[in-house]
Every structure is written in C-alpha cells, then in structure tokens.
Design a protein around this motif. Sequence first.
Motif: not given
Length: 353
Positions: A232-233, A238-247, A249-251
């Motif tokens: 998550t950190i 990084t500049r991943i476009v879908e970082k919010c979606r990735a976080v 999903l991790i949650f």
Amino acid sequence: MDYEDYDLDFFFNLSNVTVNPEHVRDEPVVLCEKSDVILFGAALLPTFYYINFLLSLLGNGLVLCIIYKYEKLSTVTNIFLLNLVISDLVFASSLPFWAVYHSSEWIFGSTLCKLVGSFYSIGFNSSILFLTLMTFDRYLAVVHAVTAARSRRRAYAFALSAVVWVLSVLASIKDIILHNVRDNQDSGMLCEVTGYSQSVLINWELLGYYQQFLLFFLVPLAIVLYCYVRITITIMYTRIVEKCRAVKLIFVIIFTFFICWTPYNVVILLQAIKTSFGDQMQCSNALDYALYVTRNFAYLYCCISPVFYTFLGKKFQNHFLKLLDKHLPCLKITVLSTQSSKSTSFRSPNTVD
C-alpha cells in the motif's frame, strides 16, 4: 501357557488381594453431556459442508479452466495459484464424507477414516500457506520489483510450492496416525483420534491447537499484514492511475482474511488454554458451539479463496468474460481493457502477472 490360562490365573490371584478401604473413593465420575452439541452439529454441518463442496468444485474448476485455456504455467503467480486450487480441492474432497458422518455415523471404514482425516488436514494447512506465499510473492513483485525480477523464476515457484506441501504433510502426520474407527454404543461408528491413552491424546490435541494458532494463523497473519502495508505504501508513492482501487482491494483482502480466520483461531487458542490450565472435570459446551460456527467461516474462505484472489485481477476478469462470450454470445459481453498505465513501471498488486 496360553492367553486363556494367563487370564484365569490373573483373575484368581485378584481374589487374594487385600483392598484398603481408605484408598477407595466413592465419588461419581463426571462425564460431560455433549448430546446437544452433537445434535447442533448434525443439523448445521452437513448442509454447510455440501454447499462448501459445491462452491469449491465450481469456483476452483472455473479457475483451472481459465489457467488451462488462457494462462498455462508460464508465470510464478499461476504456479502458486494452481497449487492453491489443488490444495482447496484436496480439502473440499473431504467435506462430503464429513457431511455424511455428522448426519449419521462413519460408514466408510478405517482406511478412508485415515485418508479423509489426512486430506482434510493437508488441504486446510496448505491452503493458508499458499495464500501467505502468494501475498509474499506480490510483495516482492511490487516493493522489490527490480531485484525480484531476477529471482522470481519457475524453479523458485516450484521449490517453494514443494516446501509448502512438505510442511503441510508433516503437520498432518498426527491426523494420519491417530485417526481411526471405533464403535460407540450410543453414536455408532466414530472416526476420530483414538487408540492411545488419554494423556497421549491430550498432548497431541494441545500440539494441534498451538500448531494451528501459531504456524497456520499468527505467522501468516503477520506476514500478510506486513506485506500489504508495504504494498500500500509503495502504491501510494507511485503514479499508478488506479491506485485508489488497488488500495481498496487490499483492504478487502485483509478484512476478509481477518474476519474469516480470526474467530476460529481465537476459539482454538481458548480451547488450548482450557485444556492446558482448566479444570478437566468442568463441563462447558460454549467453546464447542463456537468452534462449529467459526470453523465454517474458515472453511468457506478456503473453498472460495482461489476465486476471490483470481478475479481481483483485471486479466483474469478479462479471461472470464471471454469464456462467457464464447459460450453465451447472446449476452453481448464487452471485454475489459487490459492496457496498463504508461506512467509507471509498477504493476498493481491485484493484477496477476
């Protein structure tokens, strides 16, 4: 002298033994009444086991189909995923037997009692280890992408998978040895740990409790939490476009893992403490009821985990849509785009490589 003569001599010699009345205790032996717990299990478990078995067969079969048709074993993640599917199918294969057993009695004989008990244990143990291994592999691929690229090879995946299977089999030896069939006057034929003294069985039982809590819960939970916090950190920087979606999903992954596994393992720990330090003559069915309920959540997670982890990634979602479009063209399914962002070399932890 044959056995009959020996037994008769022993019997007649007992008549000459003097019994000291001071050593005789006229106290009742307390036997815990478990009939309510058994009836509760008979009403709840068979249906739940059958549902888990069908879900596992359907979900894991779908993952196997997608791997075979679209993915093969060309990547480390797919090798781990295939092993996870196999471990869950091994575990699920024992559930119909336990369903029949809880609804009536054990009718499958001594050999299947040992095999089903060992399949259950091996599948259950290996499932949680492969989930942990996949999480650690995602951590290497995202947090240490450059250095991991050199080490994450197929040989590495096969070697670690072999280690997991060996550990799971070793942890299940007690179930292979101790499980056997015995005839109970009230309950019929039982498949359970038997054939040894009570002290030996209690020691093995304690070993199983602490092994489950430490090796197959506490250590995996610590690894999963550490890996996903670091992932998550890394994603947030990084500049991943879908970082919010990735976080998100991790949650979801951490929350689901924690909710399904924690209650069951807390009950296991309480049982270990009660067995170690509690009064063995004190009867309480509360932990037995709690074990029935919480264990089913852990079982459900084992059966659906490959599907859960697989379809978090867009690539597998895309394969699934292709499969539906091929067999159900009337649905007019739109295939998802799998183009990754050009602004970063990092890949989302939920994407299967």
